[in-house]
Design a protein around this motif. Structure first.
Motif, mmCIF file in Angstrom:
data_model
loop_
_atom_site.group_PDB
_atom_site.id
_atom_site.type_symbol
_atom_site.label_atom_id
_atom_site.label_comp_id
_atom_site.label_asym_id
_atom_site.label_seq_id
_atom_site.Cartn_x
_atom_site.Cartn_y
_atom_site.Cartn_z
ATOM 1 N N LEU A 84 -5.334 5.155 -1.163
ATOM 2 C CA LEU A 84 -4.558 5.706 -2.268
ATOM 3 C C LEU A 84 -4.348 4.665 -3.372
ATOM 4 O O LEU A 84 -3.345 4.685 -4.077
ATOM 5 C CB LEU A 84 -3.225 6.258 -1.744
ATOM 6 C CG LEU A 84 -3.430 7.396 -0.738
ATOM 7 C CD1 LEU A 84 -2.116 7.807 -0.111
ATOM 8 C CD2 LEU A 84 -4.094 8.605 -1.408
ATOM 9 N N GLY A 86 3.004 -0.071 8.218
ATOM 10 C CA GLY A 86 2.477 0.083 6.854
ATOM 11 C C GLY A 86 1.367 1.116 6.815
ATOM 12 O O GLY A 86 1.304 1.962 5.917
ATOM 13 N N ARG A 138 0.829 -1.209 0.000
ATOM 14 C CA ARG A 138 0.000 0.000 0.000
ATOM 15 C C ARG A 138 0.863 1.258 0.000
ATOM 16 O O ARG A 138 1.642 1.453 0.920
ATOM 17 C CB ARG A 138 -0.926 0.009 1.227
ATOM 18 C CG ARG A 138 -2.113 -0.921 1.047
ATOM 19 C CD ARG A 138 -2.851 -1.147 2.331
ATOM 20 N NE ARG A 138 -2.082 -2.033 3.190
ATOM 21 C CZ ARG A 138 -2.509 -2.391 4.423
ATOM 22 N NH1 ARG A 138 -3.649 -1.934 4.903
ATOM 23 N NH2 ARG A 138 -1.788 -3.197 5.149
ATOM 24 N N SER A 139 0.827 2.153 -0.969
ATOM 25 C CA SER A 139 0.050 2.030 -2.193
ATOM 26 C C SER A 139 0.962 2.327 -3.376
ATOM 27 O O SER A 139 0.773 3.297 -4.078
ATOM 28 C CB SER A 139 -1.117 3.016 -2.186
ATOM 29 O OG SER A 139 -1.869 2.914 -0.993
ATOM 30 N N HIS A 140 1.972 1.465 -3.566
ATOM 31 C CA HIS A 140 2.877 1.682 -4.700
ATOM 32 C C HIS A 140 3.556 0.380 -5.130
ATOM 33 O O HIS A 140 3.649 -0.567 -4.345
ATOM 34 C CB HIS A 140 3.948 2.729 -4.352
ATOM 35 C CG HIS A 140 4.796 2.358 -3.172
ATOM 36 N ND1 HIS A 140 4.412 2.617 -1.869
ATOM 37 C CD2 HIS A 140 5.995 1.724 -3.084
ATOM 38 C CE1 HIS A 140 5.336 2.172 -1.036
ATOM 39 N NE2 HIS A 140 6.312 1.618 -1.752
ATOM 40 N N HIS A 166 2.517 4.863 7.380
ATOM 41 C CA HIS A 166 3.279 5.579 6.345
ATOM 42 C C HIS A 166 2.410 6.606 5.624
ATOM 43 O O HIS A 166 2.908 7.583 5.086
ATOM 44 C CB HIS A 166 3.969 4.593 5.385
ATOM 45 C CG HIS A 166 3.266 4.362 4.096
ATOM 46 N ND1 HIS A 166 2.308 3.411 3.928
ATOM 47 C CD2 HIS A 166 3.397 4.984 2.897
ATOM 48 C CE1 HIS A 166 1.870 3.441 2.685
ATOM 49 N NE2 HIS A 166 2.504 4.371 2.040
ATOM 50 N N TYR A 167 1.098 6.407 5.660
ATOM 51 C CA TYR A 167 0.211 7.386 5.005
ATOM 52 C C TYR A 167 0.281 8.752 5.672
ATOM 53 O O TYR A 167 0.137 9.774 5.027
ATOM 54 C CB TYR A 167 -1.244 6.914 5.040
ATOM 55 C CG TYR A 167 -1.501 5.777 4.100
ATOM 56 C CD1 TYR A 167 -1.438 5.979 2.720
ATOM 57 C CD2 TYR A 167 -1.803 4.512 4.573
ATOM 58 C CE1 TYR A 167 -1.666 4.947 1.841
ATOM 59 C CE2 TYR A 167 -2.034 3.471 3.708
ATOM 60 C CZ TYR A 167 -1.961 3.682 2.343
ATOM 61 O OH TYR A 167 -2.174 2.666 1.489
#
Lengths: 669, 190
Positions: free
Chosen positions: A631, B59, A556-558, B62-63
């Motif tokens: 995203l 995870g 997430r997300s790449h 990271h946003y």
């Protein structure tokens, strides 16, 4: 106008009115019909967020797949591709799964799959595997009930139409495969069709199943006389050493079977003592014959399948193996051949018969001991009908097909022609109850119905005709299934639900036997795929001649890399995409413009490969197809394709992740 | 001054020995819940390591541009096992010595240690919650993501609970014993 014509006109009018008024108004629907349970809605209501009581594992018929349906809600939970390619998730398209559909004929990406068999221990469901047959290009597949994925497919040589399959023995020692078409042996098959009686054989394969790994292998094939095998069931308890196969075309016709295979009053149920067959095999009576068939196995460790072409098969000739096979006469082209939970009774269902004959295993043993034979068929003893008969169910209905058991001493039989389910007492052979189906039921399924321990409660009718049951969708319709409550004295209709493909047989198993074992993710550290990138640091692009291997990661997300240059026309590009997620229900997709195969759907911890041969010079977009995160739409990238011979260097990369700088700041603290 | 009563001795010794459990159980836990995580996510803090779904939490973090939570960022993990060893020994010595002075010193040590540990925890939470990347995908003006010290706090779509785990309760138990015995010894057992 004369008097005569007036009278005539009136007469016609009266008849017309009479006809209109007398036209039976049998709507058959739920409204006001007595078979509908008053509390039906309550009985099938599975409240939001709660789970169904049973997994219903349903063959997909001509779609070559399996449907997973929840009961009693009738909700479809998943479609598992087995013999058919699935562009939805890349099964049969990805490099890893393509070998699953390999056969001795080459790549066969479809089939017609009819019958489910769930693994058992002591004839009781154990929730390990589901098996299903490929009818057209004879195959048996094994599906893991942990991953709900196809793990293994084995092809069957010397076979045409693997219909009498994949029924299993009490402890899942074997899955059987009786050929629907008798055929000449594969290695001597160029013979006149009219030489049927001389050259054609009805092969029955016994496919062994490893009790730990589930790994399949053809242990032996019985070369029985040329007839058509239809369905089968293993014995249970005292009859566990035996297998019973229904047959038709004992007339041995090779043309216009509709008529020519319906001549005899009685065809046969073939009783096979498979323990005896094992003994003969151990004595060295088996003969290896040349044959070509594929054996395909998928591994969850390397996330890839391998296909091996086998070149010989062990055969047993009944002529050299006495006391192994016996024929039981059974009225008129028997279809279903079902063994009750005790293993004592064998129910034959003559499609064209007016009665349901029930055979007794004890009587069969006595008749064999006393040699109460009625001659033989191609050297195999035919037992006397009366000597093995427990009794006949009189006037049960029209067109009996299949029988399942409720565990309370009753059987329920499906009737295609009279479109109904009929419940009858096995011991007394008396009809107790009947209920209509919509329309023309084929198979029926009671949870645990074919096992020694039926879970009972419900029966599902899988119908062959749908017509007006749902909103019309043009000439092609979904199939219809009905759920009935069988817990009381009367069978009560609860639910009518559409199914995918054309379900034939299905089994249901308590959710509690499967639910807790369900795989959520694949552990990334156990991923042994040779092209896995188990972290973004391992992502790279490697050229080998005109082959380009992209070791790509998705999280997430790449994607890493998400910009690739230096691909040239004439290159063959392999995108090996590893999903780095280790979280439940976070798959990533991978799709590239103009791909001639499919997209990929990659589960957490898994690696899958899409082969891509660029067709145009230019910049080609690629992106994630699974809505993975907030995203998700940003999860995209580019591949630049240059003309053949161009000198654009091979480069790749992904933008820098902002988290690193935050990490430095925190570390400074 | 009277020496420590038998009951105080036993309680202090048991409380100190109870800390042995903290080598085998997590001290603290942070539980997270969000609409799409009905099963919840959790992270446990031990004397010398982290456990639980740390990678998944990283995870997701990271946003908002939060630094990855990694064991090697925390020098405490190397020291803490020795510190606790010291407390166990100090507790046992206090119990054996029967000395009220020792008890008072041990009491102060425990309180200081507790305050220091909580301050350290708060400081880490502050550092992680406030040092966000300016290039983060999700930026909410004025929003920081410091987990609660104790109890519940809402952080965007996540609800975060911060509570002691099994090992933490052994510390709390020792603290209570210290308070109880000190009060008893100095007030009622003069």
């Amino acid at each position: 106008m004369n008097l005569k014509s007036i009278i005539g006109g009136v007469a016609v009018g009266i008849i017309a009115v009479a006809q209109i008024s007398c036209k039976p108004n049998n709507k058959g629907g739920a409204s006001g019909s007595s078979e509908l349970a008053g509390d039906a809605a309550q009985k099938v209501y599975v409240a939001p967020g709660t789970h169904d009581e049973f997994y219903n594992i349903v063959s997909g018929g001509f779609n070559g797949q399996i449907s997973i349906i929840g009961l009693p809600s009738g909700r479809t939970l998943r479609i598992i591709p087995v013999f058919a390619q699935s562009p939805e998730n890349g099964y049969g398209f990805s490099e890893e799964t393509k070998p699953m559909l390999n056969t001795s004929h080459g790549f066969v990406p479809w089939d017609d799959s009819h019958h489910i068999a769930l693994s058992t221990t002591n004839s009781i469901h154990d929730g390990r595997w589901a098996f299903i047959n490929g009818n057209n290009t004879p195959r048996i597949a094994r599906i893991s009930l942990k991953t709900f994925r196809t793990e293994e497919i084995i092809e069957l040589p010397n076979s045409g139409g693997n219909h009498s399959s994949p029924f299993i023995t009490a402890n899942t020692e074997y899955a059987v495969a009786g050929t629907r078409f008798s055929v000449p042996p594969d290695d001597k098959a160029d013979v006149p069709i009219s030489s049927f009686k001389k050259n054609f054989k009805g092969y029955i394969s016994f496919v062994s199943i490893d009790k730990n790994t589930g790994r399949m292998g053809i242990k032996f094939q019985l070369k029985t006389p040329g007839v058509s095998f239809d369905l089968a069931r293993a014995g249970k308890g005292k009859s566990a050493d035996w297998f019973f196969f229904s047959t038709y075309n004992t007339e041995q016709a090779n043309s216009l079977l509709e008529v020519n295979a319906s001549q005899k009053d009685k065809d046969f149920i073939l009783a096979v003592n498979w323990k005896k067959a094992e003994q003969y095999l151990a004595q060295g009576k088996g003969k290896k014959e040349a044959a070509k068939y594929a054996h395909n196995v998928y591994s969850d460790k390397v996330h890839s399948a391998t296909s091996t072409i086998m070149t010989e098969v062990m055969t047993l000739d009944p002529k050299e193996c006495p006391d192994m096979l016996y024929f039981i006469p059974c009225p008129k082209s028997p279809h279903g051949c079902d063994v009750d939970p005790t293993g004592q009774y064998i129910v034959g269902s003559g499609k064209l018969a007016a009665v349901i004959p029930v055979f007794s295993f004890d009587k069969m043993q006595k008749a064999i001991a006393a040699k109460t034979f009625d001659g033989n068929f191609d050297g195999i003893p035919v037992l006397k009908y009366d000597a093995v008969l427990h009794g006949e169910v009189q006037k049960p209905g029209l067109g009996p097909l299949h029988t399942e058991f409720d565990g309370k001493g009753n059987a329920i039989t499906s009737f295609f022609v009279s479109s109904e389910l009929v419940r009858w007492n096995i011991e007394k052979l008396e009809v107790i109850d009947r209920v209509p189906t919509y329309y023309s039921v084929g198979h029926l399924s009671i949870p645990g119905g074919p096992t020694a321990k039926p879970w009972g409660k419900y029966v599902v009718a899988y119908n062959k005709i749908t017509k007006d049951r749902y909103l019309p969708t043009g000439p092609e319709l979904a199939q219809s299934a009905q759920l009935y409550d069988i817990s009381g004295d009367k069978m009560k209709l609860l639910l009518d639900f559409p199914t995918t493909g054309e379900p034939h047989y299905a089994e249901s198993i308590p959710a509690s036997l499967i639910e807790k074992n369900s795989t959520k993710i694949f552990k990334i550290e156990e991923n042994a795929h040779p092209y896995a990138a188990k972290g973004e640091k391992e992502a790279k692009v490697v050229r080998k001649g005109n082959e380009v291997h992209v070791y790509m990661t998705a999280i997430r997300s790449h994607f890493t890399p998400d910009n690739i240059e230096g691909i040239k026309m004439g290159d063959v590009v392999y995108f090996h995409v590893t999903n780095l997620e280790q979280d439940w229900d976070v798959p990533h997709g991978f799709a590239i413009r103009g791909a001639l195969n499919a997209e990929l759907l990659i589960m957490p911890g898994e690696t899958q490969t899409l082969k891509w041969i660029p067709t145009k010079v230019g910049v080609t977009p690629m992106y994630c197809t699974d809505f993975c995160s907030a995203l998700h739409q940003e999860m995209q990238g580019y591949v630049r394709v240059s003309p053949a011979g161009s000198n654009v260097p091979l480069t790749w990369g992904t933008g820098k992740n902002p988290v690193a700088e935050a990490e430095q700041k925190v570390a400074k603290k | 001054m009277k020496p420590l009563s038998k009951i105080s001795q036993v309680l202090i010794a048991l409380g100190a020995l109870g800390l042995i459990a903290t080598y085998f159980t997590p001290l603290w836990r942070i539980d997270l819940w969000a609409p799409q995580y009905p099963e919840g996510l959790s992270m446990q803090i031990w004397l010398n390591k982290l456990s639980g779904q740390v990678d998944i939490i990283n995870g997701l973090n990271h946003y908002i541009g939060m630094a990855h939570i990694k064991e090697d960022m925390f020098p405490e993990f190397k020291i803490l096992p020795y510190c606790v060893g010291f407390y166990i020994v100090a507790g046992l010595v206090t119990a054996i010595s029967k000395s009220k002075k020792m008890l008072l010193s041990f009491f102060i040590l425990v309180v200081l240690g507790g305050v220091l540990a909580l301050y350290d925890y708060w400081k880490w939470g502050y550092a992680y919650g406030h040092n966000l990347s300016p290039d983060a995908a999700i930026k909410v003006p004025g929003m920081s993501y410091q987990p609660p010290m104790l109890g519940y706090k809402e952080l965007l779509n996540f609800g975060a609970y911060s509570i002691p785990d099994i090992g933490g309760w052994f510390f709390i138990l020792l603290g209570l014993i210290c308070v109880g015995t000190t009060v008893y010894e100095f007030k009622y057992n003069r």
